[in-house]
Write a protein that holds these residues in place. Structure first.
Motif, PDB file in Angstrom:
ATOM      1  N   ARG B 109       3.589 -50.987  -6.494  1.00 54.64           N
ATOM      2  CA  ARG B 109       2.662 -51.598  -5.523  1.00 54.64           C
ATOM      3  C   ARG B 109       3.192 -51.460  -4.126  1.00 54.64           C
ATOM      4  NH1 ARG B 109       0.293 -55.057  -9.075  1.00 54.64           N
ATOM      5  NH2 ARG B 109       1.357 -55.873 -10.708  1.00 54.64           N
ATOM      6  N   GLU B 110       4.195 -50.987  -3.905  1.00 53.46           N
ATOM      7  CA  GLU B 110       4.762 -50.563  -2.445  1.00 53.46           C
ATOM      8  C   GLU B 110       4.116 -49.633  -2.075  1.00 53.46           C
ATOM      9  OE1 GLU B 110       8.770 -50.449  -2.628  1.00 53.46           O
ATOM     10  OE2 GLU B 110       9.139 -52.283  -3.943  1.00 53.46           O
ATOM     11  N   ILE B 111       3.771 -48.468  -2.891  1.00 54.73           N
ATOM     12  CA  ILE B 111       3.329 -47.215  -2.292  1.00 54.73           C
ATOM     13  C   ILE B 111       1.830 -47.208  -2.553  1.00 54.73           C
ATOM     14  CG2 ILE B 111       5.712 -46.217  -2.548  1.00 54.73           C
ATOM     15  CD1 ILE B 111       4.268 -44.496  -4.973  1.00 54.73           C
ATOM     16  N   SER B 112       1.579 -48.371  -2.884  1.00 57.18           N
ATOM     17  CA  SER B 112       0.100 -48.199  -3.564  1.00 57.18           C
ATOM     18  C   SER B 112      -1.220 -47.982  -2.397  1.00 57.18           C
ATOM     19  CB  SER B 112      -0.397 -49.525  -4.243  1.00 57.18           C
ATOM     20  OG  SER B 112      -0.661 -50.696  -3.248  1.00 57.18           O
ATOM     21  N   GLN B 113      -0.538 -47.461  -1.147  1.00 57.51           N
ATOM     22  CA  GLN B 113      -1.537 -47.197   0.003  1.00 57.51           C
ATOM     23  C   GLN B 113      -2.289 -45.994  -0.544  1.00 57.51           C
ATOM     24  OE1 GLN B 113       1.258 -46.758   3.232  1.00 57.51           O
ATOM     25  NE2 GLN B 113       0.018 -45.036   3.620  1.00 57.51           N
ATOM     26  N   GLY B 114      -1.845 -45.377  -1.417  1.00 57.88           N
ATOM     27  CA  GLY B 114      -2.513 -44.254  -1.992  1.00 57.88           C
ATOM     28  C   GLY B 114      -1.886 -42.956  -1.929  1.00 57.88           C
ATOM     29  N   PRO B 115      -2.067 -41.968  -2.700  1.00 58.11           N
ATOM     30  CA  PRO B 115      -1.574 -40.781  -2.497  1.00 58.11           C
ATOM     31  C   PRO B 115      -1.979 -40.088  -1.490  1.00 58.11           C
ATOM     32  CG  PRO B 115      -3.039 -40.764  -4.403  1.00 58.11           C
ATOM     33  CD  PRO B 115      -3.036 -42.232  -3.701  1.00 58.11           C
ATOM     34  N   TYR B 116      -3.156 -40.458  -0.846  1.00 64.76           N
ATOM     35  CA  TYR B 116      -3.769 -39.614   0.201  1.00 64.76           C
ATOM     36  C   TYR B 116      -3.635 -40.189   1.559  1.00 64.76           C
ATOM     37  CZ  TYR B 116      -6.173 -38.855  -4.230  1.00 64.76           C
ATOM     38  OH  TYR B 116      -6.399 -38.648  -5.610  1.00 64.76           O
ATOM     39  N   ALA B 117      -2.292 -40.305   1.942  1.00 62.35           N
ATOM     40  CA  ALA B 117      -1.743 -40.987   2.955  1.00 62.35           C
ATOM     41  C   ALA B 117      -2.387 -40.085   4.195  1.00 62.35           C
ATOM     42  CB  ALA B 117      -0.439 -41.157   2.957  1.00 62.35           C
ATOM     43  N   ARG B 118      -2.314 -38.581   4.083  1.00 66.39           N
ATOM     44  CA  ARG B 118      -2.498 -37.710   4.978  1.00 66.39           C
ATOM     45  C   ARG B 118      -4.088 -38.016   5.142  1.00 66.39           C
ATOM     46  NH1 ARG B 118      -1.802 -32.181   5.823  1.00 66.39           N
ATOM     47  NH2 ARG B 118      -2.679 -31.609   7.659  1.00 66.39           N
ATOM     48  N   LEU B 119      -4.885 -38.133   4.556  1.00 66.69           N
ATOM     49  CA  LEU B 119      -6.170 -37.947   4.624  1.00 66.69           C
ATOM     50  C   LEU B 119      -6.693 -39.577   4.917  1.00 66.69           C
ATOM     51  CD1 LEU B 119      -8.973 -36.983   4.328  1.00 66.69           C
ATOM     52  CD2 LEU B 119      -9.242 -37.526   1.771  1.00 66.69           C
ATOM     53  N   THR B 120      -5.975 -40.575   4.583  1.00 64.83           N
ATOM     54  CA  THR B 120      -6.432 -41.854   5.024  1.00 64.83           C
ATOM     55  C   THR B 120      -6.094 -42.037   6.518  1.00 64.83           C
ATOM     56  OG1 THR B 120      -5.720 -42.715   2.907  1.00 64.83           O
ATOM     57  CG2 THR B 120      -5.682 -44.205   4.724  1.00 64.83           C
ATOM     58  N   CYS B 121      -4.944 -41.501   6.872  1.00 68.85           N
ATOM     59  CA  CYS B 121      -4.655 -41.763   8.355  1.00 68.85           C
ATOM     60  C   CYS B 121      -5.585 -40.773   9.192  1.00 68.85           C
ATOM     61  CB  CYS B 121      -3.201 -41.191   8.602  1.00 68.85           C
ATOM     62  SG  CYS B 121      -2.043 -41.834   7.932  1.00 68.85           S
ATOM     63  N   ALA B 122      -6.103 -39.701   8.714  1.00 66.63           N
ATOM     64  CA  ALA B 122      -6.968 -38.907   9.610  1.00 66.63           C
ATOM     65  C   ALA B 122      -8.320 -39.568   9.764  1.00 66.63           C
ATOM     66  CB  ALA B 122      -7.135 -37.667   8.806  1.00 66.63           C
ATOM     67  N   LEU B 123      -8.646 -40.102   8.391  1.00 64.89           N
ATOM     68  CA  LEU B 123     -10.064 -41.051   8.473  1.00 64.89           C
ATOM     69  C   LEU B 123      -9.737 -42.292   9.465  1.00 64.89           C
ATOM     70  CD1 LEU B 123     -11.368 -40.558   4.758  1.00 64.89           C
ATOM     71  CD2 LEU B 123     -12.348 -39.556   7.035  1.00 64.89           C
ATOM     72  N   ALA B 124      -8.898 -42.812   9.484  1.00 64.90           N
ATOM     73  CA  ALA B 124      -8.594 -43.961  10.240  1.00 64.90           C
ATOM     74  C   ALA B 124      -8.650 -43.891  11.523  1.00 64.90           C
ATOM     75  CB  ALA B 124      -7.303 -44.649   9.777  1.00 64.90           C
ATOM     76  N   GLU B 125      -8.298 -42.462  12.155  1.00 69.63           N
ATOM     77  CA  GLU B 125      -8.226 -42.111  13.500  1.00 69.63           C
ATOM     78  C   GLU B 125      -9.537 -41.705  13.917  1.00 69.63           C
ATOM     79  OE1 GLU B 125      -4.933 -39.972  14.316  1.00 69.63           O
ATOM     80  OE2 GLU B 125      -3.461 -41.104  13.677  1.00 69.63           O
ATOM     81  N   ALA B 126     -10.504 -41.541  12.943  1.00 75.34           N
ATOM     82  CA  ALA B 126     -11.867 -40.716  13.139  1.00 75.34           C
ATOM     83  C   ALA B 126     -12.604 -41.818  13.905  1.00 75.34           C
ATOM     84  CB  ALA B 126     -12.302 -39.897  11.950  1.00 75.34           C
ATOM     85  N   SER B 127     -13.605 -41.093  14.558  1.00 71.69           N
ATOM     86  CA  SER B 127     -14.694 -41.892  15.048  1.00 71.69           C
ATOM     87  C   SER B 127     -15.787 -42.078  13.946  1.00 71.69           C
ATOM     88  CB  SER B 127     -15.306 -41.425  16.274  1.00 71.69           C
ATOM     89  OG  SER B 127     -16.265 -40.127  15.760  1.00 71.69           O
ATOM     90  N   PRO B 128     -16.457 -43.324  14.122  1.00 65.25           N
ATOM     91  CA  PRO B 128     -17.539 -43.574  12.984  1.00 65.25           C
ATOM     92  C   PRO B 128     -18.557 -42.445  12.984  1.00 65.25           C
ATOM     93  CG  PRO B 128     -17.324 -45.664  14.829  1.00 65.25           C
ATOM     94  CD  PRO B 128     -16.480 -44.517  15.095  1.00 65.25           C
ATOM     95  N   VAL B 129     -18.562 -41.510  14.003  1.00 58.32           N
ATOM     96  CA  VAL B 129     -19.892 -40.563  13.983  1.00 58.32           C
ATOM     97  C   VAL B 129     -19.010 -39.616  13.103  1.00 58.32           C
ATOM     98  CG1 VAL B 129     -20.900 -38.786  15.033  1.00 58.32           C
ATOM     99  CG2 VAL B 129     -20.978 -41.015  16.235  1.00 58.32           C
ATOM    100  N   GLU B 130     -17.735 -39.204  13.140  1.00 58.80           N
ATOM    101  CA  GLU B 130     -17.011 -38.067  12.452  1.00 58.80           C
ATOM    102  C   GLU B 130     -16.970 -38.727  11.111  1.00 58.80           C
ATOM    103  OE1 GLU B 130     -14.067 -36.437  15.882  1.00 58.80           O
ATOM    104  OE2 GLU B 130     -13.630 -38.213  14.851  1.00 58.80           O
ATOM    105  N   ARG B 131     -16.603 -39.764  10.849  1.00 56.69           N
ATOM    106  CA  ARG B 131     -16.715 -40.232   9.471  1.00 56.69           C
ATOM    107  C   ARG B 131     -17.882 -40.016   8.523  1.00 56.69           C
ATOM    108  NH1 ARG B 131     -13.645 -45.792   8.044  1.00 56.69           N
ATOM    109  NH2 ARG B 131     -12.646 -45.811  10.175  1.00 56.69           N
ATOM    110  N   LYS B 132     -18.883 -40.463   9.363  1.00 59.93           N
ATOM    111  CA  LYS B 132     -20.185 -40.334   8.838  1.00 59.93           C
ATOM    112  C   LYS B 132     -20.611 -38.786   8.586  1.00 59.93           C
ATOM    113  CE  LYS B 132     -25.118 -41.670   9.615  1.00 59.93           C
ATOM    114  NZ  LYS B 132     -25.330 -41.083   8.058  1.00 59.93           N
ATOM    115  N   ALA B 133     -20.244 -38.059   9.469  1.00 58.21           N
ATOM    116  CA  ALA B 133     -20.564 -36.500   9.344  1.00 58.21           C
ATOM    117  C   ALA B 133     -19.914 -36.055   8.163  1.00 58.21           C
ATOM    118  CB  ALA B 133     -19.867 -35.641  10.667  1.00 58.21           C
ATOM    119  N   VAL B 134     -18.607 -36.326   7.970  1.00 59.44           N
ATOM    120  CA  VAL B 134     -17.821 -35.851   6.657  1.00 59.44           C
ATOM    121  C   VAL B 134     -18.376 -36.555   5.603  1.00 59.44           C
ATOM    122  CG1 VAL B 134     -15.718 -36.205   5.442  1.00 59.44           C
ATOM    123  CG2 VAL B 134     -15.624 -35.983   7.843  1.00 59.44           C
TER     124      VAL B 134
END
Lengths: 147, 147
Positions: B109-134
């Motif tokens: 439960r503690e680490i349940s932020q997911g195995p894709y932390a790298r990707l999640t962080c990258a997407l969190a910092e992305a602009s809406p336009v970038e996310r939509k493009a991806v």
DNA sequence: CCTAGATCCGTCGCATACGACGCGTCGTGC
DNA sequence: GCACGACGCGTCGTATGCGACGGATCTAGG
């Protein structure tokens, strides 16, 4: 933040599915690859040798975005079939040049439309907008990860 | 149509590089995964069990977009470490339910932020336009292949 | 009851794919 | 000359990933 997490799952699901469709199931029935019994990585390596010229193992790994040990294994299996050859460089004995054997050299030109026939066809039928969306999406994703 | 061929090479190069960055090298230094010595697929399987509940091997394979034999192998290794358990269903002995063992249940439960932390962080910092493009790019690519 | 088909599972063989390790080879500095 | 680091390569162990096969089990039809 919650959105990023959900998007990450979506992206990973897409990448997994794409990998399956393009890297392993990329061989169409009755295609050249299926007949020759070669896998997509093997064809990619041969194609690189034909199109970009012979190279060392490390250079091949760089071209294919693979590790050196993986590339060495692929060369092993192609060499066992007599499709490529290893030659130690005379001037610097550390280097091993990998070449395509002669019979393959000619045959490969015919099928040189690439190992990604499936993807190439799909892209050929795509509209310019769709193609741009695909390329922009992948470039954006890699740029995000490189930050 | 020459463009389609070139685009296909570009797309494949992107996918290879992304796969390396996200599926295998996804474990950040000093992260939970690195400490536990688990791989991304293993964490993904455990996460699926915790978040979506226990399931049979075939159901897990469907969730992870993997083949049944691959999934069976991952369960094998997790079972050898005592992280998951296999139980034959009493009502239908063909089914084998895979569960997370109790110690893991809480820890995960503690680490349940997911195995894709790298990707999640990258997407969190992305602009809406970038996310939509991806997302648009990946969806478009899969739609093209499904045609 | 019992045979046929369907379904789930585990296993096998093979090909990728990686990091880590050791060996041979080349250049450099002493 | 010669130790020493840098570099390229092959190999090992392990994990993923697939298709194919066979065994066990349930279900439906006779």
């Amino acid at each position: 933040m919650v959105d990023a997490f959900h998007d990450a799952e979506t992206v990973m699901a897409h990448l997994r599915a794409l990998r399956q469709e393009l890297l392993t199931t990329s061989m169409e029935p009755a295609s050249d690859q299926a007949r020759s019994g070669l896998t997509a990585p093997q064809i990619g390596l041969i194609r690189s040798l034909v199109v970009e010229g012979s190279a060392t193992v490390t250079e091949l790994a760089r071209r294919l975005s693979l590790s050196h040990s993986t590339t060495s294994g692929i060369v092993d299996r192609l060499q066992a079939r007599g499709l490529v050859s290893r030659e130690v460089d005379a001037s610097d004995r550390r280097y091993t040049r990998v070449r395509v054997t002669e019979p393959v050299q000619n045959y490969t030109r015919e099928i040189s439309q690439g190992p990604y026939a499936r993807l190439t066809c799909a892209l050929a039928e795509a509209s310019p907008v769709e193609r741009k969306a695909v390329l922009d999406g992948l470039e954006t994703l890699r740029a995000l990860l490189a930050r």
